[in-house]
Design a protein around this motif. Structure first.
Motif, short mmCIF file in Angstrom:
data_model
loop_
_atom_site.label_atom_id
_atom_site.label_comp_id
_atom_site.label_asym_id
_atom_site.label_seq_id
_atom_site.Cartn_x
_atom_site.Cartn_y
_atom_site.Cartn_z
N LYS A 86 0.92 -1.15 -0.15
CA LYS A 86 0.02 0.14 0.18
C LYS A 86 0.94 1.41 0.14
N ALA A 87 1.80 1.17 0.83
CA ALA A 87 2.86 2.37 0.69
C ALA A 87 3.55 2.55 -0.41
N ILE A 88 4.00 1.53 -1.25
CA ILE A 88 4.51 1.83 -2.54
C ILE A 88 3.62 2.36 -3.37
N VAL A 89 2.37 1.79 -3.58
CA VAL A 89 1.30 2.23 -4.42
C VAL A 89 1.07 3.88 -4.22
N ASP A 90 0.82 4.38 -2.77
CA ASP A 90 0.84 5.62 -2.40
C ASP A 90 2.11 6.31 -3.03
N ALA A 91 3.12 5.97 -2.88
CA ALA A 91 4.35 6.70 -3.21
C ALA A 91 4.30 6.99 -4.76
N LYS A 92 3.90 5.88 -5.50
CA LYS A 92 3.86 6.21 -6.85
C LYS A 92 2.75 7.33 -7.27
N LYS A 93 1.74 7.46 -6.58
CA LYS A 93 1.03 8.50 -7.04
C LYS A 93 1.53 9.97 -6.62
N ARG A 94 2.53 9.98 -5.73
CA ARG A 94 3.21 11.09 -5.43
C ARG A 94 4.60 11.42 -5.90
N ILE A 95 4.91 11.14 -7.24
CA ILE A 95 6.09 11.28 -7.49
C ILE A 95 6.26 12.58 -8.08
N ILE A 96 7.43 13.48 -7.74
CA ILE A 96 7.84 14.83 -8.22
C ILE A 96 8.99 14.75 -8.85
N LYS A 97 9.31 15.87 -9.83
CA LYS A 97 10.42 15.96 -10.66
C LYS A 97 11.32 17.11 -9.88
N VAL A 98 12.59 16.77 -9.58
CA VAL A 98 13.29 17.70 -9.02
C VAL A 98 14.33 18.28 -9.56
N PRO A 99 14.74 19.41 -9.52
CA PRO A 99 15.98 19.70 -10.80
C PRO A 99 17.32 19.52 -9.84
N LEU A 100 18.27 18.81 -10.73
CA LEU A 100 19.56 18.59 -10.25
C LEU A 100 20.69 18.80 -11.08
N ILE A 101 21.72 19.24 -10.65
CA ILE A 101 22.90 19.92 -11.49
C ILE A 101 24.11 19.07 -10.89
N GLU A 102 24.52 18.24 -12.15
CA GLU A 102 25.68 17.29 -12.12
C GLU A 102 25.72 16.61 -10.62
N GLY A 103 24.67 16.19 -10.18
CA GLY A 103 24.53 15.11 -9.02
C GLY A 103 24.20 15.89 -7.83
N THR A 104 24.05 17.09 -7.82
CA THR A 104 23.70 17.67 -6.50
C THR A 104 22.60 18.71 -6.57
N VAL A 105 22.14 19.22 -5.72
CA VAL A 105 20.91 20.10 -5.52
C VAL A 105 21.58 21.45 -5.92
N PRO A 106 20.70 22.27 -6.70
CA PRO A 106 21.24 23.44 -7.27
C PRO A 106 21.71 24.69 -6.01
N HIS A 107 20.79 24.72 -4.95
CA HIS A 107 21.15 25.97 -4.23
C HIS A 107 20.91 25.09 -2.63
N ASP A 108 21.22 26.06 -1.68
CA ASP A 108 21.12 25.71 -0.31
C ASP A 108 19.36 26.04 -0.04
#
Length: 196
Positions: free
Chosen positions: A77-99
């Motif tokens: 159930k948790a995995i099915v719920d997680a698949k409904k809440r997938i977001i796209k996050v911007p990454l730059i060369e394997g790290t987060v863009p800013h603090d």
């Protein structure tokens, strides 16, 4: 003022930018399984609550919660719920863009970009979120008063929702996109481009 509703923020992001979880190559990780007990007339009744993370290690991640009388159905159930809440996050060369800071209830987390080779410096429930997101180098810290996995995961998602891509920053600030990307690459450990 009340507590932020991270689920509502994620739903808004999904409506703006729908993601089909069927075409993604998703991996799953269980962060926490919690047993709860209810005392009934005939004895104790156990149920299990599971927190799971799904991600493709390429900028997509989601979390879900499932409850059931036994462990395997609660995980499913948790995995099915997680698949409904997938977001796209911007990454730059394997790290987060800013603090960025993320908050949920009394959990506060800090994410900072890191140079190449640093690795994922994160503890507790933040690590699986960042690993399944596809972050290879990041400095992260739980700075709030709680280490409750539910609150920390939601605070991490709050931070991830606040991240801005170089395109968005360039548009808001009225600068060239390449200028912004070159500054971000300095943090990511790439070769900086000189400003003219």
């Amino acid at each position: 003022m009340g507590v932020k509703n991270i689920e509502r923020l994620i739903e808004q992001r999904v409506k703006e930018n729908p993601i089909n979880s069927d075409i993604l190559n998703l991996e799953e990780k269980v962060v926490e399984i919690r047993r709860t007990t209810r005392v009934m007339e005939g004895g104790r009744r156990f149920s299990f609550s599971t927190l799971a993370i799904v991600g493709d290690r390429n900028g997509h991640v989601g979390f879900g919660h499932g409850k059931a009388r036994e462990v395997p159905p609660s995980i499913a159930k948790a995995i099915v719920d997680a698949k409904k809440r997938i977001i796209k996050v911007p990454l730059i060369e394997g790290t987060v863009p800013h603090d960025v800071y993320g908050e949920y209830d009394s959990a506060v987390v800090l994410l900072k970009p890191a140079r190449r080779g640093t690795g994922v410096v994160a503890g507790g429930p933040m690590r699986p979120v960042l690993e399944l997101l596809g972050v290879t180098d990041v400095l992260a810290k739980i700075v709030g008063r709680t280490t409750n996995p539910n609150a920390v995961v939601r605070a991490t998602f709050d931070a991830l929702l606040k991240l801005k891509s170089p395109e968005e920053v360039a548009k808001v600030r009225g600068l060239e996109e390449e200028k912004i990307k070159s500054v971000y690459r300095i943090y990511a450990g790439g070769v900086p481009v000189r400003w003219k």
